[in-house]
Design a protein around this motif. Sequence first.
Motif, PDB file in Angstrom:
ATOM      1  N   GLY A  88       6.645  22.049  -1.654  1.00  0.00           N
ATOM      2  CA  GLY A  88       7.414  22.647  -2.744  1.00  0.00           C
ATOM      3  C   GLY A  88       7.861  21.597  -3.738  1.00  0.00           C
ATOM      4  N   ASN A  89       9.121  21.684  -4.153  1.00  0.00           N
ATOM      5  CA  ASN A  89       9.683  20.722  -5.099  1.00  0.00           C
ATOM      6  C   ASN A  89      10.533  19.676  -4.375  1.00  0.00           C
ATOM      7  N   THR A  90      10.155  19.355  -3.119  1.00  0.00           N
ATOM      8  CA  THR A  90      10.955  18.394  -2.361  1.00  0.00           C
ATOM      9  C   THR A  90      10.207  17.133  -1.959  1.00  0.00           C
ATOM     10  N   PHE A  91       8.864  17.202  -1.849  1.00  0.00           N
ATOM     11  CA  PHE A  91       8.112  16.058  -1.340  1.00  0.00           C
ATOM     12  C   PHE A  91       6.653  16.151  -1.778  1.00  0.00           C
ATOM     13  N   ALA A  92       6.051  15.004  -2.084  1.00  0.00           N
ATOM     14  CA  ALA A  92       4.619  14.957  -2.411  1.00  0.00           C
ATOM     15  C   ALA A  92       4.062  13.592  -2.024  1.00  0.00           C
ATOM     16  N   VAL A  93       2.793  13.585  -1.651  1.00  0.00           N
ATOM     17  CA  VAL A  93       2.059  12.357  -1.346  1.00  0.00           C
ATOM     18  C   VAL A  93       0.862  12.278  -2.286  1.00  0.00           C
ATOM     19  N   PHE A  94       0.646  11.101  -2.866  1.00  0.00           N
ATOM     20  CA  PHE A  94      -0.473  10.858  -3.770  1.00  0.00           C
ATOM     21  C   PHE A  94      -1.256   9.652  -3.308  1.00  0.00           C
ATOM     22  N   PHE A  95      -2.510   9.598  -3.750  1.00  0.00           N
ATOM     23  CA  PHE A  95      -3.372   8.454  -3.480  1.00  0.00           C
ATOM     24  C   PHE A  95      -4.052   8.038  -4.775  1.00  0.00           C
ATOM     25  N   ASP A  96      -4.224   6.734  -4.964  1.00  0.00           N
ATOM     26  CA  ASP A  96      -5.046   6.273  -6.083  1.00  0.00           C
ATOM     27  C   ASP A  96      -6.369   5.771  -5.530  1.00  0.00           C
ATOM     28  N   ASP A  97      -7.276   5.387  -6.420  1.00  0.00           N
ATOM     29  CA  ASP A  97      -8.599   4.964  -5.962  1.00  0.00           C
ATOM     30  C   ASP A  97      -8.599   3.549  -5.393  1.00  0.00           C
ATOM     31  N   GLY A  98      -7.460   2.869  -5.413  1.00  0.00           N
ATOM     32  CA  GLY A  98      -7.366   1.535  -4.842  1.00  0.00           C
ATOM     33  C   GLY A  98      -6.681   1.483  -3.494  1.00  0.00           C
ATOM     34  N   GLY A  99      -6.319   2.649  -2.944  1.00  0.00           N
ATOM     35  CA  GLY A  99      -5.715   2.694  -1.627  1.00  0.00           C
ATOM     36  C   GLY A  99      -4.200   2.793  -1.607  1.00  0.00           C
ATOM     37  N   LEU A 100      -3.563   2.844  -2.775  1.00  0.00           N
ATOM     38  CA  LEU A 100      -2.104   2.970  -2.816  1.00  0.00           C
ATOM     39  C   LEU A 100      -1.689   4.375  -2.412  1.00  0.00           C
ATOM     40  N   VAL A 101      -0.647   4.458  -1.609  1.00  0.00           N
ATOM     41  CA  VAL A 101      -0.035   5.735  -1.263  1.00  0.00           C
ATOM     42  C   VAL A 101       1.300   5.790  -2.001  1.00  0.00           C
ATOM     43  N   LEU A 102       1.483   6.805  -2.825  1.00  0.00           N
ATOM     44  CA  LEU A 102       2.717   7.007  -3.583  1.00  0.00           C
ATOM     45  C   LEU A 102       3.343   8.303  -3.107  1.00  0.00           C
ATOM     46  N   THR A 103       4.588   8.223  -2.648  1.00  0.00           N
ATOM     47  CA  THR A 103       5.289   9.432  -2.236  1.00  0.00           C
ATOM     48  C   THR A 103       6.440   9.694  -3.193  1.00  0.00           C
ATOM     49  N   LEU A 104       6.713  10.963  -3.370  1.00  0.00           N
ATOM     50  CA  LEU A 104       7.833  11.417  -4.198  1.00  0.00           C
ATOM     51  C   LEU A 104       8.756  12.234  -3.322  1.00  0.00           C
ATOM     52  N   MET A 105      10.058  11.958  -3.437  1.00  0.00           N
ATOM     53  CA  MET A 105      11.058  12.740  -2.720  1.00  0.00           C
ATOM     54  C   MET A 105      12.125  13.173  -3.710  1.00  0.00           C
ATOM     55  N   LYS A 106      12.506  14.425  -3.629  1.00  0.00           N
ATOM     56  CA  LYS A 106      13.526  14.943  -4.530  1.00  0.00           C
ATOM     57  C   LYS A 106      14.889  14.396  -4.129  1.00  0.00           C
ATOM     58  N   GLY A 107      15.597  13.907  -5.144  1.00  0.00           N
ATOM     59  CA  GLY A 107      16.946  13.416  -4.922  1.00  0.00           C
ATOM     60  C   GLY A 107      17.936  14.166  -5.791  1.00  0.00           C
ATOM     61  N   LYS A 108      19.157  14.260  -5.328  1.00  0.00           N
ATOM     62  CA  LYS A 108      20.191  14.928  -6.119  1.00  0.00           C
ATOM     63  C   LYS A 108      20.591  14.085  -7.306  1.00  0.00           C
ATOM     64  N   ASN A 151       0.790  -1.222   0.000  1.00  0.00           N
ATOM     65  CA  ASN A 151       0.000   0.000   0.000  1.00  0.00           C
ATOM     66  C   ASN A 151       0.823   1.274   0.000  1.00  0.00           C
ATOM     67  N   HIS A 152       2.158   1.167  -0.105  1.00  0.00           N
ATOM     68  CA  HIS A 152       2.980   2.367  -0.062  1.00  0.00           C
ATOM     69  C   HIS A 152       4.212   2.163  -0.931  1.00  0.00           C
ATOM     70  N   LYS A 170      -2.146  14.581 -14.415  1.00  0.00           N
ATOM     71  CA  LYS A 170      -2.714  14.772 -15.750  1.00  0.00           C
ATOM     72  C   LYS A 170      -3.059  13.468 -16.450  1.00  0.00           C
ATOM     73  N   TYR A 171      -2.151  12.496 -16.432  1.00  0.00           N
ATOM     74  CA  TYR A 171      -2.354  11.286 -17.220  1.00  0.00           C
ATOM     75  C   TYR A 171      -2.986  10.134 -16.448  1.00  0.00           C
ATOM     76  N   PHE A 172      -2.848  10.122 -15.120  1.00  0.00           N
ATOM     77  CA  PHE A 172      -3.310   8.964 -14.364  1.00  0.00           C
ATOM     78  C   PHE A 172      -4.286   9.295 -13.244  1.00  0.00           C
ATOM     79  N   GLY A 173      -4.621  10.554 -13.080  1.00  0.00           N
ATOM     80  CA  GLY A 173      -5.653  10.943 -12.140  1.00  0.00           C
ATOM     81  C   GLY A 173      -5.343  10.710 -10.679  1.00  0.00           C
ATOM     82  N   LEU A 174      -4.063  10.611 -10.332  1.00  0.00           N
ATOM     83  CA  LEU A 174      -3.741  10.457  -8.910  1.00  0.00           C
ATOM     84  C   LEU A 174      -4.151  11.714  -8.157  1.00  0.00           C
ATOM     85  N   GLN A 175      -4.563  11.524  -6.930  1.00  0.00           N
ATOM     86  CA  GLN A 175      -5.001  12.639  -6.092  1.00  0.00           C
ATOM     87  C   GLN A 175      -3.846  13.090  -5.212  1.00  0.00           C
TER      88      GLN A 175
END
Length: 112
Positions: A33-53, A4-5, A22-27
């Motif tokens: 800012g440009n360092t971290f984000a959390v997304f959810f899909d309609d199936g319960g998956l949590v997707l996080t993004l972290m900026k890396g060098k 789930n993550h 835009k393309y996949f409808g993640l919420q």
Amino acid sequence: MKLNHLNLTVSDVTATIDFLVKYFGLQNGNTRGNTFAVFFDDGGLVLTLMKGKQVSYPNTFHIGFIQESEDRVNEINQRMKDDGFDVEPPQRSHAWTFYVRAPGGFTVEVLC
């Protein structure tokens, strides 16, 4: 047990957010800012993004977005082409599928 993550390290969080929404409808749940984000899909998956060098995934690494029909795969493919992404037409492999390099430095498979 259910996965789930998933966390992805990306080179550009903002561009990756725009792409996934835009393309996949993640919420989008939360951003910093440009360092971290959390997304959810309609199936319960949590997707996080972290900026890396430095972002470096193996050539075979990818995430996949399963669509409900071949027509939907074709539609996403055409939208990406129209928006300037370098994508090949979908083809029959293990599914009706194509791959695209996402902003942020990872590969996405779109399939049904």
